[in-house]
Scaffold this motif. Structure first.
Motif, PDB file in Angstrom:
ATOM      1  N   LEU A 352       7.327 -20.251 -41.023  1.00  0.00           N
ATOM      2  CA  LEU A 352       7.989 -19.382 -40.041  1.00  0.00           C
ATOM      3  C   LEU A 352       7.455 -19.641 -38.633  1.00  0.00           C
ATOM      4  CD1 LEU A 352       8.106 -16.085 -42.123  1.00  0.00           C
ATOM      5  CD2 LEU A 352      10.097 -17.307 -41.229  1.00  0.00           C
ATOM      6  N   ASP A 353       6.179 -20.000 -38.542  1.00  0.00           N
ATOM      7  CA  ASP A 353       5.591 -20.319 -37.233  1.00  0.00           C
ATOM      8  C   ASP A 353       6.080 -21.667 -36.711  1.00  0.00           C
ATOM      9  OD1 ASP A 353       4.156 -17.962 -37.166  1.00  0.00           O
ATOM     10  OD2 ASP A 353       2.328 -18.851 -37.999  1.00  0.00           O
ATOM     11  N   ARG A 354       6.398 -22.592 -37.617  1.00  0.00           N
ATOM     12  CA  ARG A 354       6.717 -23.963 -37.211  1.00  0.00           C
ATOM     13  C   ARG A 354       8.199 -24.202 -36.961  1.00  0.00           C
ATOM     14  NH1 ARG A 354       3.946 -28.346 -41.052  1.00  0.00           N
ATOM     15  NH2 ARG A 354       5.234 -29.648 -39.673  1.00  0.00           N
ATOM     16  N   VAL A 355       9.064 -23.560 -37.711  1.00  0.00           N
ATOM     17  CA  VAL A 355      10.499 -23.879 -37.640  1.00  0.00           C
ATOM     18  C   VAL A 355      11.180 -22.976 -36.611  1.00  0.00           C
ATOM     19  CG1 VAL A 355      12.650 -24.034 -38.938  1.00  0.00           C
ATOM     20  CG2 VAL A 355      10.472 -24.583 -40.068  1.00  0.00           C
ATOM     21  N   PRO A 356      11.849 -23.559 -35.614  1.00  0.00           N
ATOM     22  CA  PRO A 356      12.532 -22.750 -34.590  1.00  0.00           C
ATOM     23  C   PRO A 356      13.651 -21.909 -35.204  1.00  0.00           C
ATOM     24  CG  PRO A 356      12.348 -25.057 -33.905  1.00  0.00           C
ATOM     25  CD  PRO A 356      11.965 -25.000 -35.345  1.00  0.00           C
ATOM     26  N   ASP A 365      23.607 -24.963 -39.630  1.00  0.00           N
ATOM     27  CA  ASP A 365      22.331 -24.521 -39.061  1.00  0.00           C
ATOM     28  C   ASP A 365      21.463 -23.859 -40.132  1.00  0.00           C
ATOM     29  OD1 ASP A 365      23.101 -25.289 -36.429  1.00  0.00           O
ATOM     30  OD2 ASP A 365      24.218 -23.413 -36.214  1.00  0.00           O
ATOM     31  N   ILE A 366      22.088 -23.064 -40.981  1.00  0.00           N
ATOM     32  CA  ILE A 366      21.361 -22.360 -42.048  1.00  0.00           C
ATOM     33  C   ILE A 366      20.795 -23.363 -43.046  1.00  0.00           C
ATOM     34  CG2 ILE A 366      21.695 -20.832 -44.037  1.00  0.00           C
ATOM     35  CD1 ILE A 366      23.799 -19.368 -42.197  1.00  0.00           C
ATOM     36  N   LEU A 367      21.594 -24.332 -43.447  1.00  0.00           N
ATOM     37  CA  LEU A 367      21.115 -25.336 -44.399  1.00  0.00           C
ATOM     38  C   LEU A 367      20.034 -26.215 -43.778  1.00  0.00           C
ATOM     39  CD1 LEU A 367      24.528 -26.317 -46.030  1.00  0.00           C
ATOM     40  CD2 LEU A 367      22.750 -24.834 -46.970  1.00  0.00           C
ATOM     41  N   ASP A 368      20.156 -26.518 -42.476  1.00  0.00           N
ATOM     42  CA  ASP A 368      19.109 -27.279 -41.780  1.00  0.00           C
ATOM     43  C   ASP A 368      17.803 -26.495 -41.739  1.00  0.00           C
ATOM     44  OD1 ASP A 368      20.793 -29.409 -41.311  1.00  0.00           O
ATOM     45  OD2 ASP A 368      21.266 -28.844 -39.244  1.00  0.00           O
ATOM     46  N   ALA A 369      17.901 -25.197 -41.479  1.00  0.00           N
ATOM     47  CA  ALA A 369      16.699 -24.359 -41.448  1.00  0.00           C
ATOM     48  C   ALA A 369      16.029 -24.312 -42.809  1.00  0.00           C
ATOM     49  CB  ALA A 369      17.072 -22.948 -40.983  1.00  0.00           C
ATOM     50  N   ASP A 370      16.829 -24.247 -43.851  1.00  0.00           N
ATOM     51  CA  ASP A 370      16.299 -24.252 -45.213  1.00  0.00           C
ATOM     52  C   ASP A 370      15.536 -25.546 -45.485  1.00  0.00           C
ATOM     53  OD1 ASP A 370      16.425 -23.317 -48.198  1.00  0.00           O
ATOM     54  OD2 ASP A 370      17.251 -25.354 -48.212  1.00  0.00           O
ATOM     55  N   ARG A 371      16.140 -26.678 -45.127  1.00  0.00           N
ATOM     56  CA  ARG A 371      15.487 -27.970 -45.360  1.00  0.00           C
ATOM     57  C   ARG A 371      14.195 -28.088 -44.545  1.00  0.00           C
ATOM     58  NH1 ARG A 371      20.961 -29.835 -45.838  1.00  0.00           N
ATOM     59  NH2 ARG A 371      21.139 -30.020 -43.565  1.00  0.00           N
ATOM     60  N   ALA A 372      14.233 -27.633 -43.284  1.00  0.00           N
ATOM     61  CA  ALA A 372      13.053 -27.719 -42.427  1.00  0.00           C
ATOM     62  C   ALA A 372      11.920 -26.855 -42.969  1.00  0.00           C
ATOM     63  CB  ALA A 372      13.419 -27.289 -41.004  1.00  0.00           C
ATOM     64  N   ALA A 373      12.262 -25.704 -43.500  1.00  0.00           N
ATOM     65  CA  ALA A 373      11.246 -24.811 -44.064  1.00  0.00           C
ATOM     66  C   ALA A 373      10.568 -25.453 -45.272  1.00  0.00           C
ATOM     67  CB  ALA A 373      11.885 -23.486 -44.454  1.00  0.00           C
TER      68      ALA A 373
END
Length: 382
Positions: A352-356, A365-373
């Motif tokens: 949560l601290d690392r992913v914008p 955007d939601i799927l990208d956030a999931d992958r980044a997490a």
């Protein structure tokens, strides 16, 4: 009302109990899906004779085609097979019992076909709740919750003329196997202990989420999306007995609660038959044998996963997708004995601290956030 079902995730706990309800209540099964459990998929296909079985794993699907060659059951594979099962014209109701964000796209596919969604995949609304609920309204698809807590709220709201009459939603939590323990005690927790839930028999991922209290945090976010409630009008209370499944408080001070035995067949069945009630396989609650009912405050500081979820509920945007993706990855590592119990909230918080965070995300955007997490979690343990 008898329905024709497509069961996404028929090999899991909810999926198997859905088949039990279908058999008892006379619902037809048009499609089932599994990840790779070929033996169970074959047994279910032979018993219920669905039109379609989808197996995510390609090699397992090839095996199942050979096993079912003497039947008329069609076997599909990969993510495309899930989408085909979700949109199957013959099914009027789709039970979304796939664990994790993998259930998001199939749920949207079923919504686009205007089907009733018996929603057992809370991650869909945690990650993309605004998008999913808006799509359901646009397509005329009904979303009826299967989670025992949200089914309880749904049932309590049936007598409500207007949502403006609701003061707050009260979600009950068993507290899991470690409620009342200190951080020092939690640092010594083993996987086998975390998998022993005191009241419910569930899949391994949700059992771990119940032990960390992340499950209750995800349900808090899900309630916001399902019932269009702001976080300040939702409360979590610990109810160790798991008899009161959730409550609704109204503006006049009245509180309605739904009580029942710890049996998922009841909320599953109600999601299928609503607004009707019919006899089914769930064991009735015997009030005369119930223990005293207790309610306590949760501890979001010691159980940091709950605290993080409540923070993301306030923040919104893609933070909830990051929360969920990081948690799925961390729980998988814990189940593989690669991290400790307290590493789960630590890794989620680090992600949560690392992913914008994006404020008004689309599906990509939601799927990208999931992958980044997930990647943030894996990088932290390399």
């Amino acid at each position: 009302m008898r329905r024709t079902l497509s069961i996404l995730g028929s090999s899991g706990s909810i999926g198997q109990q859905t088949l039990k309800v279908a058999e008892t209540c006379g619902h037809k099964v048009a499609a089932i899906t599994v990840n790779r459990n070929v033996e169970l998929a074959e047994a279910q296909a032979r018993k219920f004779s669905p039109q379609l079985v989808a197996v995510v794993d390609e090699k397992a699907a090839a095996d199942l085609r050979v096993r079912l060659a003497d039947t008329e059951v069609q076997v599909r594979s990969g993510p495309e097979g899930l989408l085909e099962a979700a949109a199957l014209p013959k099914a009027d109701t789709v039970v979304t019992a796939i664990v994790g964000v993998a259930g998001l796209k199939p749920t949207l596919a079923a919504i686009d076909c205007g089907k009733r969604i018996a929603l057992a995949n809370k991650e869909t609304l945690v990650c993309a709740g605004e998008l999913v609920m808006a799509r359901a309204k646009e397509k005329g698809a009904e979303i009826v919750p299967v989670d025992s807590e949200h089914s309880a709220i749904f049932q309590c709201l049936q007598g409500c003329r207007d949502r403006g009459e609701v003061r707050r939603l009260i979600i009950t939590a068993s507290g899991g196997p470690f409620y009342g323990k200190s951080c020092k005690e939690l640092s010594l927790v083993a996987k086998e202990q975390a998998l022993k839930h005191p009241n419910w028999t569930m899949g391994v991922k949700i059992t771990i989420d119940s032990a960390t209290l992340m499950n209750k945090g995800l349900e808090f976010i899900e309630a916001m999306r399902l019932y269009a409630m702001p976080p300040e009008r939702i409360q979590v209370v610990v109810h160790r007995e798991s008899i009161v499944h959730s409550l609704v408080e109204f503006e006049d001070g009245a509180i309605l609660a739904q009580l029942g035995s710890a049996d998922m067949c009841l909320p599953i069945q109600y999601a299928l038959t609503w607004p009707e009630r019919t006899p089914g396989p769930a064991k009735p609650l015997d009030l005369l044998s119930c223990p005293p009912l207790t309610f306590q405050r949760p501890d979001p500081e010691t159980f940091r996963c709950l605290g993080l979820a409540l923070e993301c509920a306030e923040k919104g945007g893609t933070s909830t997708a990051v929360l969920n993706g990081a948690n799925e990855a961390a729980v998988a590592l814990f189940l593989e004995d690669k991290i400790s119990f307290l590493d789960v909230p630590r890794l989620v918080e680090a992600a949560l601290d690392r992913v914008p965070v994006l404020v008004a995300p689309g599906l990509d955007d939601i799927l990208d956030a999931d992958r980044a997490a997930r990647e943030a979690v894996y990088q932290s343990v390399r």
